[in-house]
Write a protein that holds these residues in place. Structure first.
Motif, PDB file in Angstrom:
ATOM      1  N   GLN A 179      12.861  14.879  27.846  1.00  0.00           N
ATOM      2  CA  GLN A 179      13.070  13.965  28.976  1.00  0.00           C
ATOM      3  C   GLN A 179      11.794  13.773  29.798  1.00  0.00           C
ATOM      4  O   GLN A 179      11.843  13.251  30.904  1.00  0.00           O
ATOM      5  CB  GLN A 179      14.212  14.469  29.857  1.00  0.00           C
ATOM      6  CG  GLN A 179      13.941  15.844  30.457  1.00  0.00           C
ATOM      7  CD  GLN A 179      14.949  16.245  31.528  1.00  0.00           C
ATOM      8  OE1 GLN A 179      15.800  15.470  31.902  1.00  0.00           O
ATOM      9  NE2 GLN A 179      14.820  17.468  32.039  1.00  0.00           N
ATOM     10  N   THR A 180      10.659  14.222  29.261  1.00  0.00           N
ATOM     11  CA  THR A 180       9.367  13.991  29.907  1.00  0.00           C
ATOM     12  C   THR A 180       9.375  14.487  31.357  1.00  0.00           C
ATOM     13  O   THR A 180       9.001  13.780  32.285  1.00  0.00           O
ATOM     14  CB  THR A 180       8.972  12.492  29.833  1.00  0.00           C
ATOM     15  OG1 THR A 180       9.265  12.018  28.507  1.00  0.00           O
ATOM     16  CG2 THR A 180       7.496  12.269  30.091  1.00  0.00           C
ATOM     17  N   PRO A 183       2.767  11.168  28.937  1.00  0.00           N
ATOM     18  CA  PRO A 183       3.601  10.512  29.958  1.00  0.00           C
ATOM     19  C   PRO A 183       4.498   9.411  29.405  1.00  0.00           C
ATOM     20  O   PRO A 183       5.317   8.872  30.142  1.00  0.00           O
ATOM     21  CB  PRO A 183       2.569   9.944  30.930  1.00  0.00           C
ATOM     22  CG  PRO A 183       1.342   9.751  30.128  1.00  0.00           C
ATOM     23  CD  PRO A 183       1.343  10.836  29.082  1.00  0.00           C
ATOM     24  N   PHE A 184       4.361   9.072  28.140  1.00  0.00           N
ATOM     25  CA  PHE A 184       5.204   8.011  27.572  1.00  0.00           C
ATOM     26  C   PHE A 184       6.585   8.586  27.267  1.00  0.00           C
ATOM     27  O   PHE A 184       6.737   9.466  26.435  1.00  0.00           O
ATOM     28  CB  PHE A 184       4.555   7.419  26.316  1.00  0.00           C
ATOM     29  CG  PHE A 184       3.325   6.615  26.627  1.00  0.00           C
ATOM     30  CD1 PHE A 184       3.412   5.245  26.836  1.00  0.00           C
ATOM     31  CD2 PHE A 184       2.083   7.230  26.753  1.00  0.00           C
ATOM     32  CE1 PHE A 184       2.278   4.503  27.159  1.00  0.00           C
ATOM     33  CE2 PHE A 184       0.948   6.501  27.073  1.00  0.00           C
ATOM     34  CZ  PHE A 184       1.043   5.130  27.283  1.00  0.00           C
ATOM     35  N   ALA A 185       7.587   8.074  27.968  1.00  0.00           N
ATOM     36  CA  ALA A 185       8.927   8.672  27.892  1.00  0.00           C
ATOM     37  C   ALA A 185       9.717   8.203  26.674  1.00  0.00           C
ATOM     38  O   ALA A 185      10.606   8.906  26.202  1.00  0.00           O
ATOM     39  CB  ALA A 185       9.709   8.344  29.162  1.00  0.00           C
ATOM     40  N   ASP A 186       9.411   7.029  26.192  1.00  0.00           N
ATOM     41  CA  ASP A 186      10.289   6.440  25.174  1.00  0.00           C
ATOM     42  C   ASP A 186       9.683   6.388  23.776  1.00  0.00           C
ATOM     43  O   ASP A 186      10.355   6.048  22.824  1.00  0.00           O
ATOM     44  CB  ASP A 186      10.699   5.027  25.601  1.00  0.00           C
ATOM     45  CG  ASP A 186      11.447   5.036  26.926  1.00  0.00           C
ATOM     46  OD1 ASP A 186      12.373   5.859  27.063  1.00  0.00           O
ATOM     47  OD2 ASP A 186      11.073   4.268  27.830  1.00  0.00           O
ATOM     48  N   ALA A 228       6.788   1.468  33.732  1.00  0.00           N
ATOM     49  CA  ALA A 228       7.660   0.992  32.652  1.00  0.00           C
ATOM     50  C   ALA A 228       7.672   1.962  31.478  1.00  0.00           C
ATOM     51  O   ALA A 228       8.684   2.130  30.808  1.00  0.00           O
ATOM     52  CB  ALA A 228       7.209  -0.392  32.195  1.00  0.00           C
ATOM     53  N   PHE A 229       6.551   2.634  31.252  1.00  0.00           N
ATOM     54  CA  PHE A 229       6.455   3.516  30.085  1.00  0.00           C
ATOM     55  C   PHE A 229       6.897   4.937  30.405  1.00  0.00           C
ATOM     56  O   PHE A 229       7.065   5.759  29.512  1.00  0.00           O
ATOM     57  CB  PHE A 229       5.006   3.538  29.565  1.00  0.00           C
ATOM     58  CG  PHE A 229       3.996   3.973  30.611  1.00  0.00           C
ATOM     59  CD1 PHE A 229       3.728   5.323  30.809  1.00  0.00           C
ATOM     60  CD2 PHE A 229       3.322   3.044  31.401  1.00  0.00           C
ATOM     61  CE1 PHE A 229       2.806   5.740  31.773  1.00  0.00           C
ATOM     62  CE2 PHE A 229       2.404   3.451  32.358  1.00  0.00           C
ATOM     63  CZ  PHE A 229       2.151   4.796  32.555  1.00  0.00           C
ATOM     64  N   GLY A 230       7.064   5.267  31.685  1.00  0.00           N
ATOM     65  CA  GLY A 230       7.180   6.676  32.059  1.00  0.00           C
ATOM     66  C   GLY A 230       8.506   7.052  32.679  1.00  0.00           C
ATOM     67  O   GLY A 230       9.404   6.229  32.854  1.00  0.00           O
ATOM     68  N   SER A 231       8.612   8.344  33.030  1.00  0.00           N
ATOM     69  CA  SER A 231       9.872   8.893  33.520  1.00  0.00           C
ATOM     70  C   SER A 231       9.834   9.226  35.008  1.00  0.00           C
ATOM     71  O   SER A 231      10.852   9.575  35.575  1.00  0.00           O
ATOM     72  CB  SER A 231      10.169  10.191  32.762  1.00  0.00           C
ATOM     73  OG  SER A 231       9.108  11.109  32.977  1.00  0.00           O
ATOM     74  N   VAL A 232       8.638   9.169  35.620  1.00  0.00           N
ATOM     75  CA  VAL A 232       8.542   9.706  36.974  1.00  0.00           C
ATOM     76  C   VAL A 232       8.973   8.653  37.997  1.00  0.00           C
ATOM     77  O   VAL A 232       8.312   7.649  38.210  1.00  0.00           O
ATOM     78  CB  VAL A 232       7.122  10.221  37.292  1.00  0.00           C
ATOM     79  CG1 VAL A 232       7.098  10.815  38.697  1.00  0.00           C
ATOM     80  CG2 VAL A 232       6.700  11.266  36.279  1.00  0.00           C
ATOM     81  N   PRO A 279       1.615  10.382  35.023  1.00  0.00           N
ATOM     82  CA  PRO A 279       1.610   9.210  34.143  1.00  0.00           C
ATOM     83  C   PRO A 279       0.360   8.339  34.329  1.00  0.00           C
ATOM     84  O   PRO A 279      -0.070   7.682  33.381  1.00  0.00           O
ATOM     85  CB  PRO A 279       2.865   8.429  34.561  1.00  0.00           C
ATOM     86  CG  PRO A 279       3.727   9.421  35.257  1.00  0.00           C
ATOM     87  CD  PRO A 279       2.803  10.408  35.889  1.00  0.00           C
TER      88      PRO A 279
END
Ligand code: SF4
Ligand code: SF4
Lengths: 106, 542
Positions: free
Chosen positions: A41-42, A59-62, B238-242, B307
């Motif tokens: 889940q980053t 940092p890329f979550a997906d 858009a790319f991250g979770s934070v 990020p």
């Protein structure tokens, strides 16, 4: 997502296996493996708890990302989060520097 | 204070399983669960705390930093703090509960300071207690939970509750996913502190929060409240979770071509961002933060910058793409209905705390930042732990009770079709992620989504029991599906806009709907309406 367990630094303490809230790692006879990368889940918490700065969470979550471990080590990126929050011996003073109270109410 | 500790007893169990005998079982090891465990143990209860992940890193708080609704006990300050929230929350808060929570939060924060939490000092040397660093806070709470004498089971998701012949909750069972066996805890009371449901949207730290506790509670007949207030979305790269919505208060939002998105703002203008995202990408730049603010952000929330630092973006100078990630009932205010001051639910032996419980009593229909959730977790966790311990004590020895498992979905053998957890989770996400369905609500769109969700529920009700490897995922997916149905049924039952719930077809607040919507049920989802305390008193006086 979690991308790297660095075999050179890892001491097989298995802390990351225990602390990952989404159970991404598996124990082995040697260093742990990233067994379920898609469940990551980053949250960067494994990095905080690894005493050897042996982990890197992209940092890329997906999506997975290619990473250059040599460059990460050269730039001291591995372990950077731990130092930033004061979870290393020489950065302990950072644990008490939260300035959120100056930012609330904006 | 020395506390005589009584430990839960491990009892003999068949091969492939472990069993404990306890007074109080706490499900979930985030802030609410740990406060519940500590307080139950301090009342002399034998406590087991079972967490799906690792108590200390699990949940939305551990990964982030959070504000805390901490107000000095000065009547004028407290009055302002309460009054400030009423309009935002759609006038659904309860003053008595707000005052209780402010008191509780003040007391628990003082305990944290005594326990060594490193609160910062301001320029004048005063300890500042309205913010907590998640990793630091939850590491401390794990330690205190152990010191209080509670037994912690990590990586031990609960799958179903146990009930006695009278329908009172009497424990739970689940799996130890790293040991590949099963656990059972017989307990006299259970506290559900499993958090809300964020539908695996990867909003920071939330992927353990899939509404598991709701499903288990619904299977024993528990009720929910305010589930229509379940559609907050948080801003992240858009790319991250934070997700750290506070900092986007210093952002300018723009379209692909660089022109500014009109009315877009983190606070009070997030719907403009959602509408722009329906058209195409949206970018942010934190260009309104001066050097001081930039510095304060860096030291206060280092993970916000991961990020950016790791992709070479300077968020104060460069534009970067953003998205809105659904936070569901984690940041919404819906959850298990609380029926008394001890945070009991409508089912005997079952208590609820933190995000698993409704936060309507202090937030009404809107939470804003995390500070009310954090205050609620500390306070409700404390009360639920104490309440569960007192209930257990009053129950006495409770030996010879015959217990049965309450789990339904994913446990029933039906030969017709296999259980497919991943497909089911996606089916739920497809109905709750889209801004056009959940952010901006409207009757026919809600009905369409509900028809698909109900069909999916009927489908999965006929599926075979999930296999050993799949059962957790199957239960999570079923919980998400059930949560979506309670959300949308409640949303339909509130034909107005109030708090975070906005209806395109009823854009205004309707004074006659100053009430709570209760919901529940699995095969048949029902809703009903309960009056707000003020309205009930006013009517009684007439
Ligand atoms: S925590 Fe770090 S050192 Fe320990 S096993 Fe994991 S990667 Fe290796
Ligand atoms: S980033 Fe979080 S979820 Fe991913 S492996 Fe590390 S601890 Fe686990």
């Amino acid at each position: 997502m979690i991308e790297v367990i660095d075999a050179e630094r890892c001491t097989s303490c298995d802390i990351c296996v225990n602390v990952c809230p989404t159970n991404v790692f598996d124990k082995t006879d040697g260093i742990p493996v990233i067994a379920r990368q898609g469940d990551c889940q980053t949250c960067f918490l494994c990095e905080l708890y690894c005493p050897e700065d042996a982990l890197y969470v992209s940092p890329f979550a997906d999506e997975t990302q290619p990473v250059d471990v040599v460059a990460l080590k050269r730039t001291d990126t591995m372990g950077s989060y731990r130092r930033a929050v004061g979870w290393t011996d020489d950065t302990r003073d950072r644990r008490g520097v939260d300035r959120s109270y100056l930012l609330f109410g904006h | 204070m020395t506390i005589p500790t009584h430990r839960a007893e491990r009892v003999s169990a068949p091969a492939g399983s472990v069993e404990f005998d306890a007074d109080v079982l706490v499900l979930g090891g985030g802030p609410a669960g740990t406060w519940a465990a500590v307080n139950a143990a301090e009342r002399g209860a034998r406590v087991v705390l079972a967490d799906k992940g690792f108590c200390g890193t699990s949940g939305a708080t551990a990964a982030a930093g959070t504000g805390v609704w901490y107000i000095d006990p000065d009547p004028a300050l407290r009055e302002t703090a309460m009054a400030n929230r009423e309009k935002l929350g759609g006038y659904l808060q309860d003053r008595r509960w707000m005052a209780r929570v402010l008191d509780g939060t003040y007391q628990q924060s003082n305990r944290l300071a005594d326990w060594g939490y490193p609160y910062p000092l301001d320029d004048r040397g005063r300890s500042q207690r309205n913010s907590l660093q998640g990793p630091e806070y939850m590491r401390l709470m794990r330690k205190r939970t152990k010191q209080a004498g509670a037994t912690i089971l990590d990586h031990s998701p609960a799958l179903e509750l146990l009930v006695d012949d009278d329908g009172a909750v009497a424990g739970a069972s689940g799996v130890r996913r790293q040991k590949h066996d099963r656990w059972t805890v017989r307990a006299k009371a259970v506290v559900i502190a499993t958090g809300g449901c964020a539908f695996l949207s990867k909003t920071l730290g939330s992927n353990v929060l899939t509404g598991d506790g709701y499903l288990m509670a619904a299977e024993v007949g528990a009720e929910f409240s305010s589930m229509e207030f379940s559609n907050p979305y948080a801003i992240s790269p858009a790319f991250g979770s934070v997700t750290k919505t506070l900092f986007y208060g210093w952002a300018t939002f723009s379209y692909e071509d660089g022109s500014v998105v009109p009315d877009a703002a983190s606070k009070g203008g997030r719907s403009a961002i959602a509408r722009a995202l329906l058209q195409g990408p949206v970018y942010a730049r934190l260009d309104r933060a001066d050097d001081d603010v930039q510095h304060q952000m860096r030291v206060s929330q280092p993970n916000f910058f991961l990020p950016f630092d790791r992709t070479g973006i300077d968020p104060f100078k460069d534009r970067f793409p953003v998205t809105l990630r659904l936070e569901g009932t984690v940041r919404g205010t819906g959850g298990l209905r609380i029926v008394d001051d001890s945070c009991a639910t409508s089912v005997p032996g079952l208590y609820a705390a933190g995000d698993a419980a409704t936060r309507e009593l202090i937030c009404g229909g809107f939470t804003g930042g995390g500070s009310h959730n954090a205050a609620w977790a500390m306070s409700s966790g404390t009360w639920a732990g104490q309440g569960a311990a007192d209930y257990a004590a009053q129950l006495g020895r409770a030996t010879g009770r015959k217990l049965s498992s309450a789990g339904t979905i994913a446990f029933r053998s039906r030969s017709r079709r296999a259980f497919e957890p991943a497909a089911l989770a996606r089916a739920a996400q497809d109905e709750v992620y889209p801004y056009g369905l959940n952010y901006f609500r409207e009757a026919s769109r809600l009905q369409g989504a509900l028809a698909r969700l109900d069909a999916a529920w009927r489908d999965v009700s006929e599926a075979d029991a999930a296999g050993e490897a799949d059962v957790l995922r199957a239960r999570e997916a079923a919980a998400m599906l059930a949560t979506a149905r309670w959300m949308y049924r409640s949303a339909l039952a509130r034909p107005e806009s109030r708090g975070m719930h906005r209806r395109d077809d009823f854009p205004d607040l309707d004074d006659r709907q100053r009430h709570y919507v209760t919901t529940g049920g699995l095969d048949e989802v029902w809703t009903s309406v309960r009056p707000h305390a003020d309205v009930a008193y006013a009517e009684a006086a007439e």
